[in-house]
Design a protein around this motif. Structure first.
Motif, PDB file in Angstrom:
ATOM      1  N   ASP A   1       0.848  -1.189   0.000  1.00  0.00           N
ATOM      2  CA  ASP A   1       0.000   0.000   0.000  1.00  0.00           C
ATOM      3  C   ASP A   1       0.890   1.248   0.000  1.00  0.00           C
ATOM      4  N   MET A   2       0.782   2.047  -1.072  1.00  0.00           N
ATOM      5  CA  MET A   2       1.590   3.262  -1.228  1.00  0.00           C
ATOM      6  C   MET A   2       0.746   4.531  -1.140  1.00  0.00           C
ATOM      7  N   THR A   3      -0.491   4.382  -0.609  1.00  0.00           N
ATOM      8  CA  THR A   3      -1.424   5.505  -0.617  1.00  0.00           C
ATOM      9  C   THR A   3      -0.868   6.700   0.138  1.00  0.00           C
ATOM     10  N   GLN A   4      -0.367   6.495   1.355  1.00  0.00           N
ATOM     11  CA  GLN A   4       0.145   7.615   2.141  1.00  0.00           C
ATOM     12  C   GLN A   4       1.345   8.256   1.460  1.00  0.00           C
ATOM     13  N   TYR A   5       2.203   7.413   0.878  1.00  0.00           N
ATOM     14  CA  TYR A   5       3.378   7.935   0.176  1.00  0.00           C
ATOM     15  C   TYR A   5       2.952   8.818  -1.003  1.00  0.00           C
ATOM     16  N   LYS A   6       1.992   8.332  -1.804  1.00  0.00           N
ATOM     17  CA  LYS A   6       1.543   9.085  -2.972  1.00  0.00           C
ATOM     18  C   LYS A   6       0.831  10.372  -2.562  1.00  0.00           C
ATOM     19  N   GLN A   7       0.060  10.303  -1.458  1.00  0.00           N
ATOM     20  CA  GLN A   7      -0.608  11.509  -0.984  1.00  0.00           C
ATOM     21  C   GLN A   7       0.417  12.547  -0.526  1.00  0.00           C
ATOM     22  N   ALA A   8       1.460  12.087   0.190  1.00  0.00           N
ATOM     23  CA  ALA A   8       2.519  12.993   0.625  1.00  0.00           C
ATOM     24  C   ALA A   8       3.259  13.570  -0.571  1.00  0.00           C
ATOM     25  N   GLU A   9       3.477  12.740  -1.570  1.00  0.00           N
ATOM     26  CA  GLU A   9       4.156  13.181  -2.796  1.00  0.00           C
ATOM     27  C   GLU A   9       3.325  14.249  -3.502  1.00  0.00           C
ATOM     28  N   LYS A  10       2.015  14.053  -3.531  1.00  0.00           N
ATOM     29  CA  LYS A  10       1.123  15.021  -4.160  1.00  0.00           C
ATOM     30  C   LYS A  10       1.125  16.340  -3.403  1.00  0.00           C
ATOM     31  N   LYS A  11       1.088  16.278  -2.057  1.00  0.00           N
ATOM     32  CA  LYS A  11       1.110  17.494  -1.253  1.00  0.00           C
ATOM     33  C   LYS A  11       2.427  18.240  -1.439  1.00  0.00           C
ATOM     34  N   LEU A  12       3.520  17.472  -1.553  1.00  0.00           N
ATOM     35  CA  LEU A  12       4.819  18.101  -1.767  1.00  0.00           C
ATOM     36  C   LEU A  12       4.860  18.828  -3.110  1.00  0.00           C
ATOM     37  N   ALA A  13       4.290  18.186  -4.131  1.00  0.00           N
ATOM     38  CA  ALA A  13       4.244  18.813  -5.455  1.00  0.00           C
ATOM     39  C   ALA A  13       3.389  20.074  -5.420  1.00  0.00           C
ATOM     40  N   GLU A  14       2.260  20.029  -4.719  1.00  0.00           N
ATOM     41  CA  GLU A  14       1.399  21.207  -4.597  1.00  0.00           C
ATOM     42  C   GLU A  14       2.123  22.321  -3.841  1.00  0.00           C
ATOM     43  N   SER A  15       2.860  21.938  -2.785  1.00  0.00           N
ATOM     44  CA  SER A  15       3.619  22.913  -2.017  1.00  0.00           C
ATOM     45  C   SER A  15       4.709  23.559  -2.872  1.00  0.00           C
ATOM     46  N   GLU A  16       5.367  22.743  -3.681  1.00  0.00           N
ATOM     47  CA  GLU A  16       6.400  23.243  -4.579  1.00  0.00           C
ATOM     48  C   GLU A  16       5.804  24.209  -5.597  1.00  0.00           C
ATOM     49  N   ASN A  17       4.627  23.895  -6.102  1.00  0.00           N
ATOM     50  CA  ASN A  17       3.961  24.778  -7.065  1.00  0.00           C
ATOM     51  C   ASN A  17       3.597  26.109  -6.419  1.00  0.00           C
ATOM     52  N   ARG A  18       3.108  26.056  -5.169  1.00  0.00           N
ATOM     53  CA  ARG A  18       2.772  27.298  -4.459  1.00  0.00           C
ATOM     54  C   ARG A  18       4.023  28.129  -4.228  1.00  0.00           C
ATOM     55  N   PHE A  19       5.101  27.462  -3.794  1.00  0.00           N
ATOM     56  CA  PHE A  19       6.362  28.161  -3.572  1.00  0.00           C
ATOM     57  C   PHE A  19       6.849  28.820  -4.851  1.00  0.00           C
ATOM     58  N   ARG A  20       6.794  28.062  -5.961  1.00  0.00           N
ATOM     59  CA  ARG A  20       7.290  28.591  -7.229  1.00  0.00           C
ATOM     60  C   ARG A  20       6.452  29.785  -7.681  1.00  0.00           C
TER      61      ARG A  20
END
Length: 254
Positions: free
Chosen positions: A61-80
């Motif tokens: 089960d990689m659900t938590q990992y993928k959710q964290a990865e998605k949040k990180l990408a969203e955070s990176e987009n906001r930062f950028r």
């Protein structure tokens, strides 16, 4: 997920003995939520039955990992987005080497560089290149920031086309992505410096006592005639309220 079914089919078919395959698949949970599973498949020949093969598989089960990865990408987009929206140029430097790690869009606009060319620039490429605006002084400012804390100073900058302009630089140490970085915020002060130069010429031409004072009663600028008339140094005049130089008998009248 239906769109992942062909991926899963390719994952487990056409595997030869000794080969393995690994993919992450999106699956729909009974409650309707999206889950992610890492699927590992491997084909092995059965020792007791030559010519026959067996497929081995495992799921994680990689659900938590993928959710964290998605949040990180969203955070990176906001930062950028914020990083590129500010009106000042921003540099991110490696704290040890001084190498430029990242720049924002305003830096590229101000200095006339692309992001790619900016990342390979050294201090002398972006500065006047001669003392007191050379690589040695730039490195000294970085060391001072690391040892003493945030620093703000004026600097003679160089654009990509070679022309020089005045900037105000603010340096501070920052932890970015778990690494110590130097964050440099750079503001173009060319207009202000031009106004100061015009003011200096004006003061030099006027033989009378000329000063500029703030609304709270402090001198901001004085010419030598003021110093001669009052008998104080420029620093003494600038650090003392104007009212202190008026004779006590005349203060009540004012």
């Amino acid at each position: 997920m239906a769109e992942d079914q062909p991926l899963f089919a390719r994952h487990i078919t056409n595997l030869q003995p000794g080969q393995s395959s690994e993919v992450i698949l999106g699956v729909t949970h009974r409650d309707g939520s999206l889950r992610y599973l890492r699927s590992f498949a491997q084909v092995e020949e059965e020792p007791a039955s030559p010519g026959r093969h067996r497929l081995y598989g495992a799921l994680q089960d990689m659900t938590q990992y993928k959710q964290a990865e998605k949040k990180l990408a969203e955070s990176e987009n906001r930062f950028r987005t914020i990083f590129n929206a500010v009106s000042d140029a921003i540099f991110i430097h490696d704290a040890e080497t001084g190498r430029i790690i990242d720049v924002n869009d305003r830096m590229c606009e101000m200095y006339g560089h692309t992001r790619e060319t900016a990342l390979v620039c050294g201090p002398d490429d972006l500065s006047a290149g001669t003392p007191p605006y050379s690589a040695a002084e730039a490195l000294e400012q970085v060391h001072r920031t690391i040892a003493q804390g945030p620093q703000t100073f004026e600097w003679r900058a160089r654009a990509g086309d070679g022309h020089l302009f005045w900037v105000e630089v603010s340096l501070r140490l920052a932890l970015i992505d778990g690494q110590q970085r130097i964050l440099a915020v750079v503001r173009d002060i060319s207009v202000r410096k031009q106004a100061e130069e015009r003011l200096e010429r004006f003061f030099a031409l006027i033989p009378d006592m000329v000063c500029i004072a703030s609304t709270n009663g402090y001198f901001l600028k004085i010419n030598p005639e003021w110093q001669a008339a009052l008998g104080y140094t420029e620093q003494e005049l600038l650090s003392t309220p104007f009212i202190e130089f008026i004779h006590p008998d005349d203060r009540e009248a004012t």
